[in-house]
Write a protein that holds these residues in place. Sequence first.
Motif, PDB file in Angstrom:
ATOM      1  N   LYS A 151      36.507  65.857  16.391  1.00  0.00           N
ATOM      2  CA  LYS A 151      36.742  64.541  16.966  1.00  0.00           C
ATOM      3  C   LYS A 151      38.130  64.027  16.612  1.00  0.00           C
ATOM      4  O   LYS A 151      38.753  63.349  17.402  1.00  0.00           O
ATOM      5  N   GLU A 152      38.589  64.323  15.403  1.00  0.00           N
ATOM      6  CA  GLU A 152      39.941  63.902  15.048  1.00  0.00           C
ATOM      7  C   GLU A 152      40.952  64.533  15.981  1.00  0.00           C
ATOM      8  O   GLU A 152      41.881  63.892  16.433  1.00  0.00           O
ATOM      9  N   LYS A 153      40.760  65.798  16.279  1.00  0.00           N
ATOM     10  CA  LYS A 153      41.672  66.463  17.193  1.00  0.00           C
ATOM     11  C   LYS A 153      41.537  65.888  18.597  1.00  0.00           C
ATOM     12  O   LYS A 153      42.523  65.734  19.303  1.00  0.00           O
ATOM     13  N   ASN A 154      40.312  65.572  19.009  1.00  0.00           N
ATOM     14  CA  ASN A 154      40.099  65.050  20.346  1.00  0.00           C
ATOM     15  C   ASN A 154      40.682  63.661  20.515  1.00  0.00           C
ATOM     16  O   ASN A 154      41.115  63.299  21.604  1.00  0.00           O
ATOM     17  N   MET A 155      40.687  62.855  19.460  1.00  0.00           N
ATOM     18  CA  MET A 155      41.297  61.528  19.554  1.00  0.00           C
ATOM     19  C   MET A 155      42.785  61.665  19.818  1.00  0.00           C
ATOM     20  O   MET A 155      43.365  60.866  20.537  1.00  0.00           O
ATOM     21  N   ASN A 156      43.404  62.684  19.243  1.00  0.00           N
ATOM     22  CA  ASN A 156      44.821  62.911  19.508  1.00  0.00           C
ATOM     23  C   ASN A 156      45.062  63.287  20.962  1.00  0.00           C
ATOM     24  O   ASN A 156      46.168  63.118  21.462  1.00  0.00           O
ATOM     25  N   ARG A 157      44.046  63.789  21.630  1.00  0.00           N
ATOM     26  CA  ARG A 157      44.192  64.126  23.044  1.00  0.00           C
ATOM     27  C   ARG A 157      44.173  62.883  23.927  1.00  0.00           C
ATOM     28  O   ARG A 157      44.638  62.923  25.056  1.00  0.00           O
ATOM     29  N   ILE A 158      43.630  61.792  23.452  1.00  0.00           N
ATOM     30  CA  ILE A 158      43.583  60.558  24.233  1.00  0.00           C
ATOM     31  C   ILE A 158      44.879  59.764  24.078  1.00  0.00           C
ATOM     32  O   ILE A 158      45.268  59.014  24.968  1.00  0.00           O
ATOM     33  N   LEU A 159      45.569  59.945  22.964  1.00  0.00           N
ATOM     34  CA  LEU A 159      46.774  59.158  22.696  1.00  0.00           C
ATOM     35  C   LEU A 159      47.854  59.280  23.774  1.00  0.00           C
ATOM     36  O   LEU A 159      48.487  58.267  24.093  1.00  0.00           O
ATOM     37  N   PRO A 160      48.105  60.444  24.371  1.00  0.00           N
ATOM     38  CA  PRO A 160      49.115  60.476  25.433  1.00  0.00           C
ATOM     39  C   PRO A 160      48.783  59.575  26.617  1.00  0.00           C
ATOM     40  O   PRO A 160      49.683  59.010  27.244  1.00  0.00           O
ATOM     41  N   TYR A 161      47.509  59.409  26.897  1.00  0.00           N
ATOM     42  CA  TYR A 161      47.118  58.519  27.988  1.00  0.00           C
ATOM     43  C   TYR A 161      47.353  57.062  27.610  1.00  0.00           C
ATOM     44  O   TYR A 161      47.676  56.231  28.460  1.00  0.00           O
ATOM     45  N   LEU A 162      47.208  56.751  26.325  1.00  0.00           N
ATOM     46  CA  LEU A 162      47.483  55.393  25.861  1.00  0.00           C
ATOM     47  C   LEU A 162      48.980  55.114  25.753  1.00  0.00           C
ATOM     48  O   LEU A 162      49.415  53.982  25.921  1.00  0.00           O
ATOM     49  N   ASN A 184      43.114  52.754  33.727  1.00  0.00           N
ATOM     50  CA  ASN A 184      44.193  53.727  33.914  1.00  0.00           C
ATOM     51  C   ASN A 184      44.057  54.931  32.985  1.00  0.00           C
ATOM     52  O   ASN A 184      44.328  56.066  33.383  1.00  0.00           O
ATOM     53  N   VAL A 185      43.640  54.694  31.752  1.00  0.00           N
ATOM     54  CA  VAL A 185      43.446  55.802  30.813  1.00  0.00           C
ATOM     55  C   VAL A 185      42.331  56.718  31.308  1.00  0.00           C
ATOM     56  O   VAL A 185      42.482  57.944  31.335  1.00  0.00           O
ATOM     57  N   THR A 186      41.228  56.133  31.731  1.00  0.00           N
ATOM     58  CA  THR A 186      40.104  56.930  32.227  1.00  0.00           C
ATOM     59  C   THR A 186      40.466  57.662  33.509  1.00  0.00           C
ATOM     60  O   THR A 186      40.073  58.819  33.704  1.00  0.00           O
ATOM     61  N   ARG A 187      41.212  57.008  34.372  1.00  0.00           N
ATOM     62  CA  ARG A 187      41.626  57.650  35.616  1.00  0.00           C
ATOM     63  C   ARG A 187      42.490  58.879  35.325  1.00  0.00           C
ATOM     64  O   ARG A 187      42.292  59.949  35.897  1.00  0.00           O
ATOM     65  N   GLY A 188      43.448  58.739  34.428  1.00  0.00           N
ATOM     66  CA  GLY A 188      44.300  59.868  34.071  1.00  0.00           C
ATOM     67  C   GLY A 188      43.512  60.993  33.422  1.00  0.00           C
ATOM     68  O   GLY A 188      43.730  62.173  33.707  1.00  0.00           O
ATOM     69  N   LEU A 189      42.572  60.632  32.561  1.00  0.00           N
ATOM     70  CA  LEU A 189      41.738  61.632  31.896  1.00  0.00           C
ATOM     71  C   LEU A 189      40.868  62.383  32.902  1.00  0.00           C
ATOM     72  O   LEU A 189      40.788  63.611  32.875  1.00  0.00           O
ATOM     73  N   ARG A 190      40.242  61.657  33.827  1.00  0.00           N
ATOM     74  CA  ARG A 190      39.406  62.307  34.845  1.00  0.00           C
ATOM     75  C   ARG A 190      40.240  63.202  35.743  1.00  0.00           C
ATOM     76  O   ARG A 190      39.804  64.293  36.119  1.00  0.00           O
ATOM     77  N   TYR A 191      41.424  62.738  36.099  1.00  0.00           N
ATOM     78  CA  TYR A 191      42.296  63.535  36.953  1.00  0.00           C
ATOM     79  C   TYR A 191      42.660  64.856  36.276  1.00  0.00           C
ATOM     80  O   TYR A 191      42.574  65.921  36.884  1.00  0.00           O
ATOM     81  N   ASP A 192      43.046  64.776  34.990  1.00  0.00           N
ATOM     82  CA  ASP A 192      43.404  66.000  34.262  1.00  0.00           C
ATOM     83  C   ASP A 192      42.204  66.919  34.060  1.00  0.00           C
ATOM     84  O   ASP A 192      42.331  68.140  34.152  1.00  0.00           O
ATOM     85  N   LEU A 193      41.031  66.338  33.784  1.00  0.00           N
ATOM     86  CA  LEU A 193      39.829  67.162  33.657  1.00  0.00           C
ATOM     87  C   LEU A 193      39.486  67.842  34.981  1.00  0.00           C
ATOM     88  O   LEU A 193      39.104  69.011  35.008  1.00  0.00           O
ATOM     89  N   PHE A 194      39.622  67.125  36.062  1.00  0.00           N
ATOM     90  CA  PHE A 194      39.330  67.713  37.373  1.00  0.00           C
ATOM     91  C   PHE A 194      40.300  68.851  37.684  1.00  0.00           C
ATOM     92  O   PHE A 194      39.892  69.892  38.204  1.00  0.00           O
ATOM     93  N   LYS A 195      41.575  68.669  37.337  1.00  0.00           N
ATOM     94  CA  LYS A 195      42.547  69.754  37.540  1.00  0.00           C
ATOM     95  C   LYS A 195      42.170  70.976  36.714  1.00  0.00           C
ATOM     96  O   LYS A 195      42.270  72.106  37.189  1.00  0.00           O
ATOM     97  N   LYS A 196      41.699  70.754  35.470  1.00  0.00           N
ATOM     98  CA  LYS A 196      41.297  71.882  34.628  1.00  0.00           C
ATOM     99  C   LYS A 196      40.072  72.585  35.186  1.00  0.00           C
ATOM    100  O   LYS A 196      39.976  73.809  35.134  1.00  0.00           O
ATOM    101  N   VAL A 197      39.134  71.817  35.704  1.00  0.00           N
ATOM    102  CA  VAL A 197      37.930  72.424  36.280  1.00  0.00           C
ATOM    103  C   VAL A 197      38.302  73.263  37.493  1.00  0.00           C
ATOM    104  O   VAL A 197      37.718  74.325  37.732  1.00  0.00           O
TER     105      VAL A 197
END
Length: 185
Positions: free
Chosen positions: A35-46, A128-141
């Motif tokens: 989770k610590e690593k995953n929180m760092n993945r959210i910071l670029p969106y913030l 906006n953070v959630t939108r960017g996260l969903r967009y990147d997840l969709f691209k990965k999928v």
Amino acid sequence: MCYSFFVYYLKNSVYQNIKYKRLQTQTFYAILHKKEKNMNRILPYLKNQKLRLLFELIIKIIGTLMDLAIPYVLTYIIDDVFPLITENNYKQMLGRIIFLGILMILFSIIGVSFNIIANQSASYVTKNVTRGLRYDLFKKVQLLSNTQIDELTMPSIISRLSSDTYNVHQMVGMMQRIGVRAPIL
């Protein structure tokens, strides 16, 4: 015969239970570390929302200070103004009490207005953070191969795209709304 089977079963079940508890503990620590690593993945969106976050922080601080000013004004009226009221200065003190009452109403209007503005800004940032996260997840999928999709299963992928991003959405929203206000209070 039955007794030895029972002892054997008990020893194995205790051993399995200890082994399972150890595995659970290791998994728990692994999840915490992950989770610590995953929180760092959210910071670029913030980081893309720095100015909006700063604006929201300032507005939230002002709104909270206005909310905190009301009890202090009321305490001043009760402790310092009421004891000074006599027959000679009744009108003067009544004017002061009315002024302080109007000041309390003004503080409450400013506090509510600023908190509404800050919450709207928090919703905008969270969206906006959630939108960017969903967009990147969709691209990965979209880049996954058919075998990877079969391994992960389609319901799991859909769950990740919807419920997990919703949980991130809720976490970021609460962090902005309550995480800023609670330390000030």
